[in-house]
Scaffold this motif. Structure first.
Motif, PDB file in Angstrom:
ATOM      1  N   SER A   6       0.861  -1.185   0.000  1.00 15.24           N
ATOM      2  CA  SER A   6       0.000   0.000   0.000  1.00 15.24           C
ATOM      3  C   SER A   6       0.897   1.235   0.000  1.00 15.24           C
ATOM      4  CB  SER A   6      -0.876   0.016   1.263  1.00 15.24           C
ATOM      5  OG  SER A   6      -0.048   0.194   2.402  1.00 15.24           O
ATOM      6  N   VAL A   7       0.299   2.401  -0.196  1.00 14.52           N
ATOM      7  CA  VAL A   7       1.071   3.648  -0.091  1.00 14.52           C
ATOM      8  C   VAL A   7       1.627   3.793   1.322  1.00 14.52           C
ATOM      9  CG1 VAL A   7       0.731   6.153   0.123  1.00 14.52           C
ATOM     10  CG2 VAL A   7       0.138   4.997  -2.003  1.00 14.52           C
ATOM     11  N   ARG A   8       0.786   3.424   2.308  1.00 15.80           N
ATOM     12  CA  ARG A   8       1.262   3.535   3.693  1.00 15.80           C
ATOM     13  C   ARG A   8       2.480   2.642   3.923  1.00 15.80           C
ATOM     14  NH1 ARG A   8      -4.513   2.415   5.973  1.00 15.80           N
ATOM     15  NH2 ARG A   8      -4.619   1.559   3.881  1.00 15.80           N
ATOM     16  N   ASP A  45       2.418  12.410  -2.585  1.00 20.55           N
ATOM     17  CA  ASP A  45       1.417  11.405  -2.259  1.00 20.55           C
ATOM     18  C   ASP A  45       0.328  11.484  -3.329  1.00 20.55           C
ATOM     19  OD1 ASP A  45      -0.692   9.946  -1.326  1.00 20.55           O
ATOM     20  OD2 ASP A  45      -0.558  10.653   0.747  1.00 20.55           O
ATOM     21  N   ARG A  66     -12.657   9.744   5.196  1.00 22.66           N
ATOM     22  CA  ARG A  66     -11.647   9.050   6.002  1.00 22.66           C
ATOM     23  C   ARG A  66     -10.422   9.904   6.252  1.00 22.66           C
ATOM     24  NH1 ARG A  66      -9.944   5.291   2.548  1.00 22.66           N
ATOM     25  NH2 ARG A  66      -8.845   4.109   4.116  1.00 22.66           N
TER      26      ARG A  66
HETATM   27  C1  LIG Z   1      -3.989  11.109   0.522  1.00 22.18           C
HETATM   28  C2  LIG Z   1      -3.793   9.658   0.830  1.00 22.18           C
HETATM   29  N1  LIG Z   1      -2.584   9.217   1.225  1.00 22.18           N
HETATM   30  C3  LIG Z   1      -2.357   7.929   1.502  1.00 22.18           C
HETATM   31  C4  LIG Z   1      -3.358   6.997   1.415  1.00 22.18           C
HETATM   32  C5  LIG Z   1      -3.080   5.574   1.769  1.00 22.18           C
HETATM   33  O1  LIG Z   1      -3.106   4.746   0.626  1.00 22.18           O
HETATM   34  P1  LIG Z   1      -3.034   3.176   0.841  1.00 22.18           P
HETATM   35  O2  LIG Z   1      -4.418   2.706   1.156  1.00 22.18           O
HETATM   36  O3  LIG Z   1      -2.523   2.631  -0.466  1.00 22.18           O
HETATM   37  O4  LIG Z   1      -2.100   2.950   1.953  1.00 22.18           O
HETATM   38  C6  LIG Z   1      -4.641   7.390   1.014  1.00 22.18           C
HETATM   39  C7  LIG Z   1      -5.729   6.421   0.949  1.00 22.18           C
HETATM   40  O5  LIG Z   1      -6.883   6.728   0.781  1.00 22.18           O
HETATM   41  C8  LIG Z   1      -4.874   8.756   0.706  1.00 22.18           C
HETATM   42  O6  LIG Z   1      -6.080   9.185   0.329  1.00 22.18           O
END
Ligand SMILES: Cc1ncc(COP(=O)(O)O)c(C=O)c1O
Length: 417
Positions: A49-51, A146, A339
């Motif tokens: 994931s991005v996180r 991001d 969220r």
């Molecule tokens: C601005 C932003 N950064 C990071 C994330 C995290 O992405 P991921 O679910 O791939 O970790 C999101 C997810 O909605 C997001 O909207």
């Protein structure tokens, strides 16, 4: 009811996902193929994931404890948690209604402890980076983009001068694979350290990805118009808050032990599904979204930058709950809860007033390419010019405006953020 939750994945992709879970072996090939489906250059890695990718950046950098990381003031709460987990201090940088960084806020936020600035391209928009990069370079700061909300093209590497760019394919994203991310890293040394760390992490199991497929297949079924309306009715009859439930169902990871969940490599079936999505995604869907957005803009007298891809449509209104309820009674599942969060200020001189203000007045519409023109028109007709907050009122010099309006969360105690 036009339900807000619509996953951008077809039944065929879901079936393929199940098939990939059953297909044994082929991990090394799946990793290579997924990477090359995104970029022929050797500059990306694919975490869960991005996180997970952002955590990898921080693990590899090993910044001194107490270093400050600047973040666009509006972001998802986990990005803030990850910074804190590394013993670093998250500092908000104020943003306007389009997610553009307010440069005065950026300059005020920088201290000798600052090491990095993370710019989120929000809502399908594209935050201008040239000035941000120039300021960051002057202070020797790393710049991370991001792009979790702004995917619109396979192989995108975002701004060529940024250090890192991160794209998400989590459940609510464009062209979702129900997980996975692409992280483009400019520095070969940093990328090599990140790859080494990633390769030492445990691998997401096939069973875990299969469970995810089952969960989101059920959700896709329930987000159809009829099933969705019945589902919402049932949830509310049982005394639950549909918005809270919806937000928690689409969450990529559970609340407990976030870091353990993030620190996993994507499973082989997820890597295969990512590649399939990039190779066969129907980009006409994004074009349709943009046409819808332009039309809606014209109808309610708003405008967005040329590059805006309308991933979601936020509207800034004086009375979000009132307008939301009006839309809901007309069959549109609008919400003023999302969220995301406004990053808490570390001191009085660095409060993100603009982001706080707009976040208190935002309402999101149900928004996906399947909505016919007449439905989009009907939705627009439910928003009056008097509902809208004028553009100049979003700017940080709006103390009198802020004082004159009560934010959404104060007015709707039953459904706090
Ligand atoms: C601005 C932003 N950064 C990071 C994330 C995290 O992405 P991921 O679910 O791939 O970790 C999101 C997810 O909605 C997001 O909207």
């Amino acid at each position: 009811m036009w339900i807000r939750l619509r996953l951008d994945i077809g039944w065929g992709d879901l079936v393929r996902g199940f098939f990939y879970c059953l297909k044994p072996g082929g991990r090394a090939q799946a990793v290579e193929r997924a990477r090359h489906a995104w970029s022929e250059k050797d500059d990306v890695l694919i975490p869960l994931s991005v996180r997970s990718g952002f955590d990898l950046v921080l693990r590899a950098l090993q910044l001194p404890p107490g270093s400050e990381v600047l973040l666009s003031a509006l972001t998802v709460p986990d990005m803030v948690r990850i910074v804190e987990f590394h013993g670093l201090i998250p500092v908000p940088v104020d943003t306007d209604e389009n997610g553009q960084i307010i440069l005065t806020s950026l300059c005020q936020a920088i201290t000798p402890q600052t090491r990095m600035v993370v710019v989120a391209h929000l809502f399908g928009g594209c935050a201008a980076l040239d000035d941000v990069l120039e300021i960051a370079r002057r202070h020797n700061l790393m710049v991370v983009e991001d792009c979790a909300q702004s995917f619109h093209r396979v192989g995108d590497s975002a701004h060529r001068a940024s250090d890192v760019a991160m794209f998400s394919f989590g459940p609510i994203k464009t062209a979702t694979a129900l997980g996975g991310a692409v992280i483009r890293v400019s520095s070969p040394e940093l990328r090599a350290s990140m790859v080494q760390l990633l390769n030492a992490d445990p691998i997401q199991s096939r069973a875990s990805f299969a469970r995810r497929l089952v969960r989101f297949t059920a959700l896709k079924f329930l987000s159809g118009r009829l099933a969705g309306t019945l589902f919402r009715w049932l949830v509310e009859c049982l005394g639950y808050d549909f918005d809270s439930l919806a937000n928690s169902v689409v969450k990529g990871f559970g609340a407990s032990d976030l870091m353990t969940q993030l620190r996993r490599q994507p499973s082989t079936p997820l890597l295969r599904l990512l590649r399939r999505r990039w190779q066969s995604y129907n980009f006409a869907r994004i074009e349709r979204r943009i046409r819808m957005g332009r039309h809606f803009d014209a109808r309610i007298g708003q405008s967005h930058a040329e590059a805006y891809s309308y991933w979601v449509y936020p509207v800034y209104v004086r009375e979000p709950v009132t307008v939301r309820d009006r839309l809901r009674s007309a069959g549109f599942d609008a919400t003023c809860r999302a969220r995301m969060t406004v990053v808490a200020a570390v001191d009085e001189s660095r409060v993100p007033t603009s982001a706080r203000f707009i976040w208190g007045h935002v309402m999101f519409l149900p928004w996906y390419p399947e909505m016919p023109d007449e439905v989009v028109d009907k939705m627009a007709s439910l928003i009056a010019p008097a509902d809208l907050i004028a553009a100049q009122q979003h700017k940080p010099t709006h103390t009198s405006v802020v004082a004159g309006l009560r934010p959404c969360h104060e007015r709707d105690r039953r459904s706090p953020e």
